[in-house]
Design a protein around this motif. Structure first.
Motif, PDB file in Angstrom:
ATOM      1  N   HIS A  99       0.865  -1.185   0.000  1.00 29.72           N
ATOM      2  CA  HIS A  99       0.000   0.000   0.000  1.00 29.72           C
ATOM      3  C   HIS A  99       0.901   1.235   0.000  1.00 29.72           C
ATOM      4  O   HIS A  99       2.126   1.114   0.073  1.00 29.72           O
ATOM      5  N   ALA A 127       4.294  -4.415  -8.903  1.00 27.38           N
ATOM      6  CA  ALA A 127       2.865  -4.659  -8.736  1.00 27.38           C
ATOM      7  C   ALA A 127       2.402  -4.110  -7.395  1.00 27.38           C
ATOM      8  O   ALA A 127       3.091  -4.243  -6.377  1.00 27.38           O
ATOM      9  N   PRO A 129      -1.390  -1.930  -5.424  1.00 30.42           N
ATOM     10  CA  PRO A 129      -2.835  -1.698  -5.461  1.00 30.42           C
ATOM     11  C   PRO A 129      -3.284  -0.718  -6.530  1.00 30.42           C
ATOM     12  O   PRO A 129      -2.514   0.132  -6.997  1.00 30.42           O
ATOM     13  N   ASP A 130      -4.555  -0.878  -6.894  1.00 29.37           N
ATOM     14  CA  ASP A 130      -5.189   0.144  -7.715  1.00 29.37           C
ATOM     15  C   ASP A 130      -5.478   1.352  -6.835  1.00 29.37           C
ATOM     16  O   ASP A 130      -5.187   1.353  -5.644  1.00 29.37           O
ATOM     17  N   GLY A 131      -6.028   2.367  -7.405  1.00 37.98           N
ATOM     18  CA  GLY A 131      -6.176   3.618  -6.673  1.00 37.98           C
ATOM     19  C   GLY A 131      -7.550   3.832  -6.072  1.00 37.98           C
ATOM     20  O   GLY A 131      -8.438   2.989  -6.155  1.00 37.98           O
ATOM     21  N   SER A 137      -3.034   4.933  -7.855  1.00 39.65           N
ATOM     22  CA  SER A 137      -2.769   3.561  -8.256  1.00 39.65           C
ATOM     23  C   SER A 137      -1.257   3.365  -8.345  1.00 39.65           C
ATOM     24  O   SER A 137      -0.475   4.334  -8.258  1.00 39.65           O
ATOM     25  N   THR A 138      -0.835   2.137  -8.545  1.00 38.06           N
ATOM     26  CA  THR A 138       0.594   1.868  -8.680  1.00 38.06           C
ATOM     27  C   THR A 138       1.176   2.590  -9.888  1.00 38.06           C
ATOM     28  O   THR A 138       2.264   3.173  -9.817  1.00 38.06           O
ATOM     29  N   SER A 139       0.463   2.571 -10.998  1.00 36.42           N
ATOM     30  CA  SER A 139       0.962   3.267 -12.188  1.00 36.42           C
ATOM     31  C   SER A 139       1.028   4.775 -11.958  1.00 36.42           C
ATOM     32  O   SER A 139       1.965   5.443 -12.421  1.00 36.42           O
ATOM     33  N   GLU A 140       0.063   5.329 -11.229  1.00 35.31           N
ATOM     34  CA  GLU A 140       0.096   6.765 -10.921  1.00 35.31           C
ATOM     35  C   GLU A 140       1.241   7.100  -9.977  1.00 35.31           C
ATOM     36  O   GLU A 140       1.892   8.144 -10.109  1.00 35.31           O
ATOM     37  N   ARG A 171       1.917  -2.991 -12.760  1.00 39.51           N
ATOM     38  CA  ARG A 171       0.605  -3.632 -12.743  1.00 39.51           C
ATOM     39  C   ARG A 171      -0.208  -3.116 -11.576  1.00 39.51           C
ATOM     40  O   ARG A 171       0.237  -3.140 -10.419  1.00 39.51           O
ATOM     41  N   ASN A 172      -1.422  -2.650 -11.863  1.00 38.76           N
ATOM     42  CA  ASN A 172      -2.385  -2.240 -10.844  1.00 38.76           C
ATOM     43  C   ASN A 172      -3.256  -3.446 -10.483  1.00 38.76           C
ATOM     44  O   ASN A 172      -3.897  -4.032 -11.361  1.00 38.76           O
ATOM     45  N   THR A 175      -8.229  -4.091  -5.733  1.00 39.15           N
ATOM     46  CA  THR A 175      -8.307  -4.310  -4.287  1.00 39.15           C
ATOM     47  C   THR A 175      -9.738  -4.511  -3.790  1.00 39.15           C
ATOM     48  O   THR A 175      -9.970  -4.553  -2.585  1.00 39.15           O
TER      49      THR A 175
END
Length: 315
Positions: A99, A127, A129-131, A137-140, A171-172, A175
């Motif tokens: 997280h 890899a 969590p998503d946002g 998110s992980t990508s953000e 990778r998101n 959750t």
């Protein structure tokens, strides 16, 4: 009173707040020795969000056949511990993020900066969590760190491939699912994940498997993580890594973290062969006897209190 040389050395490390060595019984263990095991967990950072002792922020490495293959979280200070452990950026298979509290990801920019000096050419999975409305998110998160408009935009080739840096495969992970999801299946390493409850924070736990051995990283979670308990029930992890963040006193943030009683219940449900406590906060360490007594209400297996660079071989 006579004091042994090794006891004096251990006392000196405690006085100075140094963690260049960990101890196992009466033996001083060099941090780089963890790599000599076929499979081992090494706790890089055993601390929490407050800089009140020698501990780095939350971070763990899974060593496989002498290589640091999986990194779970990268809290502040873990960049230094990564080097002290003898780990190499080019050996990593994956970086897993539970997280996005600062004590779990604050050291990631330093690690990526160091990685730009490595000879790595392979893709690297990151890899997490998503946002949500309040958390990226992980990508953000990676874009904010090393994107073309990020704080460390000179490292943007990690994401866009515009220069000679290894590419990140970001990778998101959803959750909202409270069952095990596959993350990685390659090179003899299997990684699964399951969402956990950490108040409003999108958060994950991870399972790393290799040659029939299983390591369960619970991440930061509360007693409300019922999906996690069901998804990991009777999984019999060889090591179960859990946080030790709150005391048994009234008024503790039990919607954010598990207390000792809840930790013991989760470890018993999973059938953990050994429980490793890390992510220590001083309020929990000061209440260690009560925390242990609460764990023992449900869990009777071995319990280890980790320090920075502690090594736990998996037999």
């Amino acid at each position: 009173m006579m004091i042994s040389f090794r006891s004096a050395i251990r006392a000196l490390f405690m006085i100075l707040g140094l963690a260049s060595c960990s101890t196992a019984g009466d033996e001083v263990v060099e941090p780089t020795s963890c790599a000599s095991n076929p499979l081992a967990l090494q706790v890089l950072g055993s601390g929490g969000p407050i800089a009140d002792d020698h501990r780095a922020g939350s971070s763990n490495i899974v060593w496989i056949d002498g290589k640091a293959r999986v990194l779970i979280d990268a809290g502040p200070g873990s960049f230094v511990r990564f080097g002290e452990a003898g780990a190499r950026f080019e050996d990593l298979t994956a970086i897993l993020l539970t997280h996005f509290h600062g004590d779990h990801v604050g050291g990631l920019p330093g690690l990526l900066n160091a990685g730009s000096f490595s000879r790595r050419t392979d893709l690297l999975l990151i890899a997490g969590p998503d946002g949500s409305e309040t958390f990226p998110s992980t990508s953000e998160l990676l874009a904010a760190y090393v994107g073309s408009e990020g704080a460390l935009r000179y490292l943007a080739p990690y994401l866009d491939g515009s220069a000679d840096l290894p590419r990140l495969n970001v990778r998101n992970i959803v959750t909202s699912r409270d069952y095990l999801q596959a993350v990685w299946r390659l090179d003899g390493v299997d990684i699964d994940t399951v969402a956990v409850k950490h108040l409003e924070v999108p958060a994950l736990a991870f399972v790393v498997r290799h040659k029939g051995k299983r390591l369960l990283f619970a991440g930061d979670q509360s007693f409300l993580s019922e999906g996690f308990v069901e998804a990991t029930r009777n999984g019999q992890p060889d090591l179960m890594v859990m946080h030790n963040a709150i005391s048994m006193a009234d008024g503790q943030p039990r919607g954010l973290h598990r207390d000792g009683r809840s930790i013991g219940e989760a470890a018993r449900a999973a059938g953990a062969k050994k429980l490793v406590l890390t992510h220590h906060m001083q309020r929990a360490l000061d209440d260690r006897d009560a925390v242990m007594a609460a764990i023992r209400e449900s869990y009777t297996g071995p319990v280890e209190f980790a320090d920075d660079l502690s090594c736990f071989p998996v037999e």
